[in-house]
Motif scaffolding. Structure first.
Motif, PDB file in Angstrom:
ATOM      1  N   ALA A 295      -7.627  20.907  16.542  1.00  0.00           N
ATOM      2  CA  ALA A 295      -6.181  20.725  16.414  1.00  0.00           C
ATOM      3  C   ALA A 295      -5.543  22.091  16.649  1.00  0.00           C
ATOM      4  CB  ALA A 295      -5.801  20.182  15.039  1.00  0.00           C
ATOM      5  N   LEU A 296      -4.237  22.119  16.819  1.00  0.00           N
ATOM      6  CA  LEU A 296      -3.540  23.379  17.075  1.00  0.00           C
ATOM      7  C   LEU A 296      -3.520  24.265  15.832  1.00  0.00           C
ATOM      8  CD1 LEU A 296      -0.496  22.016  19.095  1.00  0.00           C
ATOM      9  CD2 LEU A 296      -2.390  23.394  20.009  1.00  0.00           C
ATOM     10  N   GLU A 297      -3.640  25.564  16.038  1.00  0.00           N
ATOM     11  CA  GLU A 297      -3.605  26.507  14.919  1.00  0.00           C
ATOM     12  C   GLU A 297      -2.308  26.375  14.122  1.00  0.00           C
ATOM     13  OE1 GLU A 297      -4.332  31.277  13.994  1.00  0.00           O
ATOM     14  OE2 GLU A 297      -4.403  30.530  16.060  1.00  0.00           O
ATOM     15  N   ARG A 298      -1.191  26.163  14.818  1.00  0.00           N
ATOM     16  CA  ARG A 298       0.085  26.036  14.107  1.00  0.00           C
ATOM     17  C   ARG A 298       0.102  24.809  13.202  1.00  0.00           C
ATOM     18  NH1 ARG A 298       3.158  21.993  15.919  1.00  0.00           N
ATOM     19  NH2 ARG A 298       2.983  21.255  18.090  1.00  0.00           N
TER      20      ARG A 298
ATOM     21  N   PHE B 185      -8.697  24.700  -1.562  1.00  0.00           N
ATOM     22  CA  PHE B 185      -9.462  25.257  -0.456  1.00  0.00           C
ATOM     23  C   PHE B 185      -9.116  24.475   0.803  1.00  0.00           C
ATOM     24  CE2 PHE B 185     -12.698  26.217  -3.956  1.00  0.00           C
ATOM     25  CZ  PHE B 185     -12.135  27.464  -4.209  1.00  0.00           C
ATOM     26  N   LEU B 186      -8.602  25.170   1.798  1.00  0.00           N
ATOM     27  CA  LEU B 186      -8.161  24.558   3.042  1.00  0.00           C
ATOM     28  C   LEU B 186      -9.271  24.753   4.070  1.00  0.00           C
ATOM     29  CD1 LEU B 186      -4.585  26.142   2.989  1.00  0.00           C
ATOM     30  CD2 LEU B 186      -5.302  23.942   2.006  1.00  0.00           C
ATOM     31  N   ARG B 187     -10.130  23.777   4.185  1.00  0.00           N
ATOM     32  CA  ARG B 187     -11.332  23.900   5.013  1.00  0.00           C
ATOM     33  C   ARG B 187     -11.004  23.498   6.444  1.00  0.00           C
ATOM     34  NH1 ARG B 187     -15.015  21.316   0.194  1.00  0.00           N
ATOM     35  NH2 ARG B 187     -15.313  23.270  -0.994  1.00  0.00           N
ATOM     36  N   ASN B 188     -10.504  24.491   7.187  1.00  0.00           N
ATOM     37  CA  ASN B 188     -10.011  24.256   8.543  1.00  0.00           C
ATOM     38  C   ASN B 188     -11.144  24.068   9.542  1.00  0.00           C
ATOM     39  OD1 ASN B 188      -7.416  24.618   7.594  1.00  0.00           O
ATOM     40  ND2 ASN B 188      -7.270  26.748   8.243  1.00  0.00           N
ATOM     41  N   ASN B 189     -11.008  23.044  10.352  1.00  0.00           N
ATOM     42  CA  ASN B 189     -11.926  22.822  11.467  1.00  0.00           C
ATOM     43  C   ASN B 189     -11.546  23.776  12.598  1.00  0.00           C
ATOM     44  OD1 ASN B 189     -13.427  21.091  13.670  1.00  0.00           O
ATOM     45  ND2 ASN B 189     -13.934  20.117  11.720  1.00  0.00           N
TER      46      ASN B 189
ATOM     47  N   LEU C 271      -9.658  19.700   6.628  1.00  0.00           N
ATOM     48  CA  LEU C 271      -8.576  19.582   7.608  1.00  0.00           C
ATOM     49  C   LEU C 271      -9.142  19.559   9.024  1.00  0.00           C
ATOM     50  CD1 LEU C 271      -6.085  22.109   5.967  1.00  0.00           C
ATOM     51  CD2 LEU C 271      -6.148  19.616   5.726  1.00  0.00           C
ATOM     52  N   ALA C 272      -8.842  18.505   9.759  1.00  0.00           N
ATOM     53  CA  ALA C 272      -9.399  18.351  11.102  1.00  0.00           C
ATOM     54  C   ALA C 272      -8.583  17.352  11.904  1.00  0.00           C
ATOM     55  CB  ALA C 272     -10.857  17.863  11.020  1.00  0.00           C
ATOM     56  N   GLY C 273      -8.587  17.569  13.215  1.00  0.00           N
ATOM     57  CA  GLY C 273      -8.079  16.554  14.108  1.00  0.00           C
ATOM     58  C   GLY C 273      -9.131  15.484  14.324  1.00  0.00           C
ATOM     59  N   ALA C 274      -8.857  14.553  15.225  1.00  0.00           N
ATOM     60  CA  ALA C 274      -9.831  13.503  15.533  1.00  0.00           C
ATOM     61  C   ALA C 274     -11.090  14.133  16.124  1.00  0.00           C
ATOM     62  CB  ALA C 274      -9.236  12.506  16.519  1.00  0.00           C
TER      63      ALA C 274
ATOM     64  N   SER D 242     -10.528  28.182   4.397  1.00  0.00           N
ATOM     65  CA  SER D 242     -11.981  28.219   4.325  1.00  0.00           C
ATOM     66  C   SER D 242     -12.619  27.557   5.550  1.00  0.00           C
ATOM     67  CB  SER D 242     -12.435  27.536   3.030  1.00  0.00           C
ATOM     68  OG  SER D 242     -13.804  27.741   2.783  1.00  0.00           O
ATOM     69  N   PHE D 243     -13.876  27.164   5.404  1.00  0.00           N
ATOM     70  CA  PHE D 243     -14.690  26.599   6.497  1.00  0.00           C
ATOM     71  C   PHE D 243     -15.051  25.160   6.147  1.00  0.00           C
ATOM     72  CE2 PHE D 243     -18.652  25.883   8.845  1.00  0.00           C
ATOM     73  CZ  PHE D 243     -18.349  26.437  10.085  1.00  0.00           C
ATOM     74  N   PRO D 244     -15.178  24.275   7.144  1.00  0.00           N
ATOM     75  CA  PRO D 244     -15.496  22.870   6.856  1.00  0.00           C
ATOM     76  C   PRO D 244     -16.720  22.705   5.967  1.00  0.00           C
ATOM     77  CG  PRO D 244     -14.897  23.117   9.159  1.00  0.00           C
ATOM     78  CD  PRO D 244     -14.976  24.503   8.594  1.00  0.00           C
TER      79      PRO D 244
END
Length: 283
Positions: free
Chosen positions: A170-173, A136-140, A194-197, A105-107
């Motif tokens: 962060a990396l897609e992988r 729900f995986l809210r990818n940045n 889900l997010a990097g710094a 999903s979206f942040p």
């Protein structure tokens, strides 16, 4: 336990399938893709089924006998609008009596002001209303999204941006590995941010200088000036304006996420930014 990954021939799907194969065995990871020939070439050891988000029946058949599904969101602009295509997948999940779905999903999808969140919010609501257990995986933002920015610095060219906020690149992988880890968890959360710094473009420029060893100017300009720079590089006016608009979710704060969820699921911190940039530029 039978797992399935949709859109499995895309970059995200490939990383997720490879992670799952190493964790639960390829025989237990069903690959769902539109192009069977391409999937067979990619995954000689995995069972494969054809499924198209535009076709409820094909997805229902693809999900038969599967208990847990990684539902990778589609790209907008297909022959069927994304909200409808995603509803088709949810209908198929319910019809096939899938027990659990992890959806990319979206942040902050339920509250985000970004226009990009609307389809994801509708999909989350559809999954909830269907009473399917889920995460729900809210990818940045994927760092790969900034390839133009990264290549400019790699070529010792002035790197421009206009957005005045941060993103959790962060990396897609890494997002895909986290998705695979959630899919096999016995007790996952309802949602993950889900997010990097969080990094600004200025921070990203410094990491790019460190990664490449190059010295180049990193400059913030207006959105209009940024769009004009894209036109000067060869894009037509409308395409340049579209590409410039991709920084809007950063500027409006939609991606200014401070969360440890990605690191917690991976079991380690995401790759440090300059090292991640080196990985991208090496391919």
């Amino acid at each position: 336990m039978k797992y399935a990954v949709t859109a499995a021939t895309g970059k995200f799907g490939q990383s997720a399938v490879n992670t799952l194969n190493s964790q639960v065995g390829a025989e237990n990871v069903l690959v769902i893709a539109r192009n069977q020939e391409k999937a067979v070439q990619m995954y000689p050891d995995n069972p494969i089924r054809v499924g198209n988000y535009d076709d409820v029946d094909s997805m229902t058949a693809a999900f038969q006998g599967v208990e847990r599904v990684l539902f990778v969101s589609s790209q907008p602009g297909g022959p069927v609008d994304r909200a409808t295509a995603h509803q088709n997948v949810v209908t198929a999940l319910q019809a096939a009596q899938v027990k659990f779905v992890a959806y990319t999903s979206f942040p902050n999808a339920q509250n985000s002001i970004s226009a990009l969140a609307s389809d994801h919010r509708a999909t989350e609501n559809a999954i909830t209303n269907a009473r399917i257990a889920h995460s729900f995986l809210r990818n940045n933002w994927y760092l790969e999204n900034k390839m133009g920015f990264l290549q400019s610095g790699a070529n010792r060219q002035k790197t421009l941006y206009w957005a005045n906020n941060t993103a959790g690149w962060a990396l897609e992988r890494e997002y895909a590995e986290a998705a695979a880890n959630v899919l096999i968890m016995s007790d996952s959360k309802d949602s993950y941010e889900l997010a990097g710094a969080p990094l600004s473009y200025a921070d990203l420029g410094q990491a790019l200088q460190q990664a490449t060893g190059n010295q180049f100017e990193v400059a913030q300009v207006s959105q209009e000036a940024f769009s004009q720079s894209l036109e000067a590089s060869g894009l037509d006016h409308d395409t340049a304006a579209l590409f410039a608009s991709f920084q809007a979710p950063i500027n409006d704060g939609a991606l200014a996420e401070k969360s440890t969820d990605l690191a917690d699921i991976l079991g380690h911190q995401p790759l440090e930014t300059s090292a991640a940039i080196k990985e991208i530029l090496a391919h």
